[in-house]
Structures are given as structure tokens and as C-alpha cells.
Design a protein around this motif. Structure first.
Motif, PDB file in Angstrom:
ATOM      1  N   ASP A   7      25.479  49.977  59.985  1.00 20.47           N
ATOM      2  CA  ASP A   7      24.506  50.589  59.093  1.00 20.47           C
ATOM      3  C   ASP A   7      23.201  50.782  59.858  1.00 20.47           C
ATOM      4  O   ASP A   7      22.591  49.829  60.321  1.00 20.47           O
ATOM      5  CB  ASP A   7      24.287  49.653  57.895  1.00 20.47           C
ATOM      6  CG  ASP A   7      23.389  50.252  56.837  1.00 20.47           C
ATOM      7  OD1 ASP A   7      22.712  51.254  57.120  1.00 20.47           O
ATOM      8  OD2 ASP A   7      23.369  49.717  55.718  1.00 20.47           O
ATOM      9  N   THR A  40      22.762  58.393  58.611  1.00 17.65           N
ATOM     10  CA  THR A  40      24.097  58.133  58.079  1.00 17.65           C
ATOM     11  C   THR A  40      25.213  58.351  59.081  1.00 17.65           C
ATOM     12  O   THR A  40      26.380  58.187  58.740  1.00 17.65           O
ATOM     13  CB  THR A  40      24.353  59.041  56.863  1.00 17.65           C
ATOM     14  OG1 THR A  40      24.239  60.416  57.285  1.00 17.65           O
ATOM     15  CG2 THR A  40      23.350  58.762  55.757  1.00 17.65           C
ATOM     16  N   GLU A  41      24.872  58.740  60.323  1.00 14.54           N
ATOM     17  CA  GLU A  41      25.911  58.995  61.304  1.00 14.54           C
ATOM     18  C   GLU A  41      25.404  58.694  62.706  1.00 14.54           C
ATOM     19  O   GLU A  41      24.197  58.563  62.934  1.00 14.54           O
ATOM     20  CB  GLU A  41      26.370  60.455  61.218  1.00 14.54           C
ATOM     21  CG  GLU A  41      25.270  61.448  61.545  1.00 14.54           C
ATOM     22  CD  GLU A  41      25.695  62.895  61.381  1.00 14.54           C
ATOM     23  OE1 GLU A  41      26.678  63.143  60.653  1.00 14.54           O
ATOM     24  OE2 GLU A  41      25.048  63.784  61.975  1.00 14.54           O
ATOM     25  N   THR A  98      22.095  57.796  67.733  1.00 16.92           N
ATOM     26  CA  THR A  98      21.721  58.293  66.422  1.00 16.92           C
ATOM     27  C   THR A  98      20.638  59.345  66.622  1.00 16.92           C
ATOM     28  O   THR A  98      20.293  59.698  67.743  1.00 16.92           O
ATOM     29  CB  THR A  98      21.178  57.164  65.540  1.00 16.92           C
ATOM     30  OG1 THR A  98      19.890  56.755  66.042  1.00 16.92           O
ATOM     31  CG2 THR A  98      22.100  55.967  65.528  1.00 16.92           C
ATOM     32  N   THR A 130      31.123  62.495  66.381  1.00 13.64           N
ATOM     33  CA  THR A 130      30.092  62.033  65.455  1.00 13.64           C
ATOM     34  C   THR A 130      30.773  61.323  64.293  1.00 13.64           C
ATOM     35  O   THR A 130      31.659  61.888  63.647  1.00 13.64           O
ATOM     36  CB  THR A 130      29.246  63.207  64.945  1.00 13.64           C
ATOM     37  OG1 THR A 130      28.604  63.829  66.065  1.00 13.64           O
ATOM     38  CG2 THR A 130      28.188  62.727  63.969  1.00 13.64           C
ATOM     39  N   ASP A 137      30.566  58.819  60.760  1.00 17.15           N
ATOM     40  CA  ASP A 137      29.761  58.359  59.633  1.00 17.15           C
ATOM     41  C   ASP A 137      29.632  56.841  59.647  1.00 17.15           C
ATOM     42  O   ASP A 137      30.552  56.131  60.078  1.00 17.15           O
ATOM     43  CB  ASP A 137      30.386  58.791  58.298  1.00 17.15           C
ATOM     44  CG  ASP A 137      30.314  60.289  58.083  1.00 17.15           C
ATOM     45  OD1 ASP A 137      29.429  60.928  58.698  1.00 17.15           O
ATOM     46  OD2 ASP A 137      31.138  60.823  57.326  1.00 17.15           O
ATOM     47  N   VAL A 138      28.490  56.360  59.168  1.00 20.75           N
ATOM     48  CA  VAL A 138      28.280  54.922  59.039  1.00 20.75           C
ATOM     49  C   VAL A 138      29.331  54.335  58.098  1.00 20.75           C
ATOM     50  O   VAL A 138      29.660  54.923  57.069  1.00 20.75           O
ATOM     51  CB  VAL A 138      26.863  54.639  58.499  1.00 20.75           C
ATOM     52  CG1 VAL A 138      26.714  53.182  58.113  1.00 20.75           C
ATOM     53  CG2 VAL A 138      25.818  55.017  59.531  1.00 20.75           C
ATOM     54  N   THR A 169      32.494  53.850  58.932  1.00 25.27           N
ATOM     55  CA  THR A 169      33.826  54.265  59.352  1.00 25.27           C
ATOM     56  C   THR A 169      34.322  53.356  60.475  1.00 25.27           C
ATOM     57  O   THR A 169      33.574  53.028  61.394  1.00 25.27           O
ATOM     58  CB  THR A 169      33.813  55.721  59.847  1.00 25.27           C
ATOM     59  OG1 THR A 169      33.296  56.557  58.809  1.00 25.27           O
ATOM     60  CG2 THR A 169      35.209  56.182  60.224  1.00 25.27           C
ATOM     61  N   LYS A 203      22.935  68.365  67.568  1.00 24.19           N
ATOM     62  CA  LYS A 203      23.221  67.015  67.106  1.00 24.19           C
ATOM     63  C   LYS A 203      22.172  66.068  67.666  1.00 24.19           C
ATOM     64  O   LYS A 203      21.302  66.457  68.449  1.00 24.19           O
ATOM     65  CB  LYS A 203      24.617  66.571  67.529  1.00 24.19           C
ATOM     66  CG  LYS A 203      24.861  66.637  69.035  1.00 24.19           C
ATOM     67  CD  LYS A 203      26.205  66.025  69.410  1.00 24.19           C
ATOM     68  CE  LYS A 203      27.365  66.726  68.763  1.00 24.19           C
ATOM     69  NZ  LYS A 203      28.665  66.149  69.149  1.00 24.19           N
TER      70      LYS A 203
END
Length: 481
Positions: free
Chosen positions: A15, A21-22, A47, A72, A74-75, A77, A256
Motif C-alpha cells: 500500500d 494505487t499502482e 511509483t 504496472t 495495482d496495489v 495484487t 507512466k
């Protein structure tokens, strides 16, 4: 017969907090089959705020890497699974091989009660609090027998399962190539695998020239015609999305990381806060002499870096002390103007990862020597690509030094959530009226952009005029401060 119980532990993308969020996986330091220990760094992720190395929170053997470098994620995962020996499983899974008739099949076990588990977090953040729930840990039980167990008379040997293709090619040396962060960024942008580059630097370090040479050789090989080669049964996971692509001579770079975050922040700022920019030319001849004196005498410390930017920062902090209303934030939800209790001074820094704005916490409370030390450390850390997410949060006002690029001035866009940003232009020798005569003097241009919702023209003009006056006669930094 002795048995060994193994369970699979999953490590998720931590987190990162603060609305992030990624994260992008930059490098894997391990591969399936490697043994890892608690606290060992297994990968580096990027990030929108910083590049951070992630440690694994348990011991075991790597089973699977779920994403390739450049992906990339997601948080929350799962990015890696590890087989951990000697742990009781949460629930019995189906055995790998058929058990003998004399051994009863294990009955389904109830899910174990939730227990606190270590959660890795990126630098500068703690775990996110709230109503989120953690899923029950997936566990696989493998029974290993010391004595051979006869199979139930198979008609023919079972076909071997297809090999699992690892997401990271195995390194012959088993070690990560040595290279500085800017070189790693260059290799990533050019799509060059550092493990395939022949290093020429001292102690086997890969240099920028090595990367360029490898990329040029690869491009030449790609242009040369080659005989068709049969496709392998299983190809490695493609990571083309992580590197620039060339189409009809155009280079396409994925948006990104820092670039994506910067674009979103600038658009949000430009179309949310009504910007006003004011300019002033300043005779900084005395300031430049003061900088030279501080360098020569070492008054601030022998290891302290002294630059004109230091005095610009001190002048702005002194002006804010006289006009604290400019160190403010617009709270749309509460319909309030929040005047911040301390000044967290942001310094816009161009790095190999893009433009970032780390800030010096409570810069207004520091002496000139303390400010110089903090500024030097901030710049060094940013250039090395090691700025943590926490260092880029909570800024209240920013300075952007466009003069280092030979630019006279500009109209800087506010850092989101801040009320003002000061641009410091190049210092040039220009004809100037001084004591009734036109003589060459060292002159710069300052530009102050501010949010006109909470800073009116009078306040913005007073702050800019104070900064100019302090730089014109730097001795006022002592009397005004």
C-alpha cells in the motif's frame, strides 16, 4: 515415513498511500527456485513518486513471479509467491499424488482465524487504515515421503507437465548487473537488458556508453535481413509495453510513472487554480559576492554547499515570515483558506526519472547553515534517484530554478495544493543604473505565480518585492529574519 509440510505465502504490492494505487516493476532480483530470507530485497518498483526496493517479509523458496519487469501492478495484487517450510497450513489442499488406501483422505479443515501479518509498505508510508479486509491466506500442502510410494498401477507414464516459463531470464552469474540509477533508466528507455551488456566501467560497472553501444548493435542486427526462425513452443513473457517503440520513424514512449503523475498534476492545477504571474528584475551583484564570501570562508561549514539558490530560498522564507498568508492552501470541501503553520519548501528537481518536487520540512525554522545542509542533501538524493515518497508530500511553497538551464524566466505552474511558486532565472551581466551611472551589474529575473483565489495582487506583489529587496541587499536577511 517422514513428511515435510510446505505452504505458499503470497506477497502483494504494498500500500503506497497518498492516493497512489499502482506501481511499475523495474527489476526483479530473484527468480523461481531462489531461496529468500526475511528482509531480503526481491524487486525494485517505481511509483509516481519514487523508486523503492521491496523486501520480502518471510523465508522460503520462490515459487512464481506473477508479473514481468515493466509491468504496472495495482496495489494489493499478488506479485510473488514463496514456498515456506515448517508452517501449518490454513486449510488442507488436495495431495499432489494419490494417497495409499490405508491413509485416509484429510478432512477439510476450518479456515484459521485471522491473525496479524506483517505488511510491507513503501518508504514514507504506513499501512492504509480503513474498512478493507484481508482475504484468507491461500495455502498449498505438499507431502514429501522418504520411502517411495507405488502408484496405482498406471497404464502408461503420465506426461510431464509443460515447463513454467519464468518471467525473468536467468542470469548466468546470478547477480544483478552493476549500474548507476541514471544508466538503469537509460537502459529501460532504450529497451536494453543490462544483463546482456558487456561492462567496461571500473569493477564491472555498466556505463552509459556501454548501453548506447549495445542498443546500436541491436538496432543494426534488427535492420539486417535474417532467415526465418521457427517459433519456440513457449515464448517468454513480453515486456514491450515498458519500453519505447519505433513506428515509421516516430518514437512512442509509454506515459507512466513520474511523467504520468506530473501531467495529471499540472492539468489539475492549471484548470483548478486561477494562475497569476508577476515578474521583477533584480540586481543581485551583492548576493553573488555574498555567495563567494561564504564559499571562501566556510562560515556555514566546510562540507556545506553554498549557491545562489540557497540565498533565494532564504529570501523567500523570510518574505513568507513577513507575509504568512501566502503559505496557504485552498480547502474546497470545507470552503476555507488554510494558512499552514510551517513552511515545507519544495525544490523542483530534474532527475533521470523526470521532474520531481521534494521538500525541506519546516524550512522556515532552519538557520542559514541548516538550510544549506538540507538543500544539499535534498539535491544529492534527488540526483541519485533515491528520493522517498514521504519527501515529496506536504509541500507548501516551491522554488523552480530555471536559471540553471540558461533561461531568464517563465510562468511556473503551481504544485497542486500550494498557493505560490517562485521561478529563479539565469544571472546575467547587464547594463544597469547604479548610483547614477550605467555600469555592468549581475541581474536576474524572478517570477512569482500564485493562486488568485486566496492570494490577491497586493499580497503577491509584497512577497515578490520583499524577495527582490533581500537579494538586492542580502544583509537584510539578518535584520529582517
Amino acid at each position: 515415513m517422514t513428511t515435510e509440510v510446505r505452504s505458499l505465502r503470497e506477497f502483494k504490492m504494498p500500500d503506497v498511500g497518498e492516493g497512489l494505487t499502482e506501481a511499475e516493476i523495474l527489476s526483479w532480483y530473484v527468480k523461481p527456485g531462489d531461496t529468500v530470507t526475511d528482509g531480503q530485497v526481491v524487486c525494485e518498483v517505481e511509483t509516481a513518486k519514487a523508486a523503492v526496493e521491496l523486501p520480502i517479509p518471510f523465508n522460503g523458496v520462490v515459487e512464481q513471479l506473477f508479473f514481468p519487469e515493466g509491468a504496472t501492478v495495482d496495489v494489493g495484487t499478488v506479485i510473488i509467491s514463496v514456498a515456506v517450510a515448517g508452517e501449518a497450513p490454513a486449510a488442507a489442499a488436495a495431495p499432489v499424488a494419490a494417497a495409499p488406501a490405508s491413509v485416509p483422505a484429510p478432512a477439510p479443515a476450518k479456515a484459521e482465524p485471522a491473525e496479524p501479518e506483517r505488511r510491507a509498505v513503501l518508504v514514507g508510508y504506513g499501512p492504509r487504515t480503513g474498512g478493507t479486509q484481508r482475504r484468507a491466506r491461500r495455502t498449498t500442502t505438499t507431502v514429501v515421503a522418504t520411502a517411495p510410494v507405488a502408484p496405482a498401477a498406471p497404464a502408461a507414464p503420465a506426461p510431464a507437465p509443460a515447463p513454467v516459463v519464468p518471467v525473468v531470464p536467468e542470469q548466468p552469474s546470478g547477480e544483478r548487473p552493476l549500474a548507476k540509477p541514471p544508466v538503469r533508466k537509460l537502459a529501460k528507455d532504450l529497451g536494453v537488458d543490462l544483463r546482456a551488456v558487456t561492462p567496461t566501467g571500473p569493477d564491472g560497472v555498466v556505463t552509459r556508453e556501454d548501453v548506447h553501444a549495445h542498443a546500436a548493435a541491436a538496432a543494426a542486427a534488427a535492420v539486417a535481413p535474417a532467415a526465418p526462425v521457427a517459433e519456440p513452443a513457449e515464448a517468454p513473457v513480453a515486456v514491450a509495453a515498458a519500453v519505447p517503440s519505433v513506428v515509421s520513424g516516430d518514437v512512442r514512449v509509454p506515459i507512466k510513472g513520474v511523467r504520468k503523475a506530473t501531467a495529471q498534476a499540472m492539468v489539475a492545477s492549471a484548470f483548478t487554480a486561477p494562475h497569476v504571474t508577476e515578474f521583477v528584475q533584480v540586481d543581485v551583484t551583492r548576493t553573488m559576492k555574498f555567495v563567494r564570501r561564504l564559499k571562501e570562508t566556510g562560515e556555514l561549514g566546510r562540507d556545506v554547499r553554498v549557491s545562489p539558490l540557497l540565498l533565494v530560498a532564504k529570501a523567500l522564507l523570510t518574505a513568507i515570515k513577513r507575509h504568512p498568508e501566502i503559505n496557504a492552501q485552498w480547502d474546497e470541501a470545507a470552503q476555507e483558506i488554510v494558512i499552514r503553520g510551517q513552511v515545507n519548501l519544495g525544490i523542483a528537481a530534474a532527475t533521470p526519472r523526470g521532474l520531481i518536487v521534494p521538500n525541506i520540512k519546516d524550512a522556515g525554522g532552519k538557520t542559514l547553515s541548516g538550510l544549506a545542509s538540507a538543500l544539499g542533501e535534498l539535491i544529492d538524493t534527488a540526483r541519485q534517484g533515491k528520493t522517498s515518497p514521504g519527501d515529496m508530500q506536504g509541500g507548501t511553497v516551491t522554488i523552480t530554478n530555471v536559471g540553471v538551464f540558461g533561461v531568464d524566466t517563465g510562468t511556473p505552474i503551481l504544485n497542486p495544493g500550494e498557493a505560490a511558486i517562485l521561478a529563479f532565472g539565469a544571472v546575467r551581466e547587464l547594463p544597469w543604473v547604479h548610483k547614477g551611472k550605467v555600469v555592468p551589474r549581475q541581474v536576474t529575473t524572478l517570477a512569482l505565480s500564485f493562486d488568485h483565489r486566496l492570494v490577491d495582487g497586493e499580497l503577491g506583489s509584497k512577497v515578490l518585492a520583499d524577495v527582490a529587496a533581500l537579494l538586492e541587499r542580502p544583509k537584510r536577511l539578518i535584520t529582517w529574519g
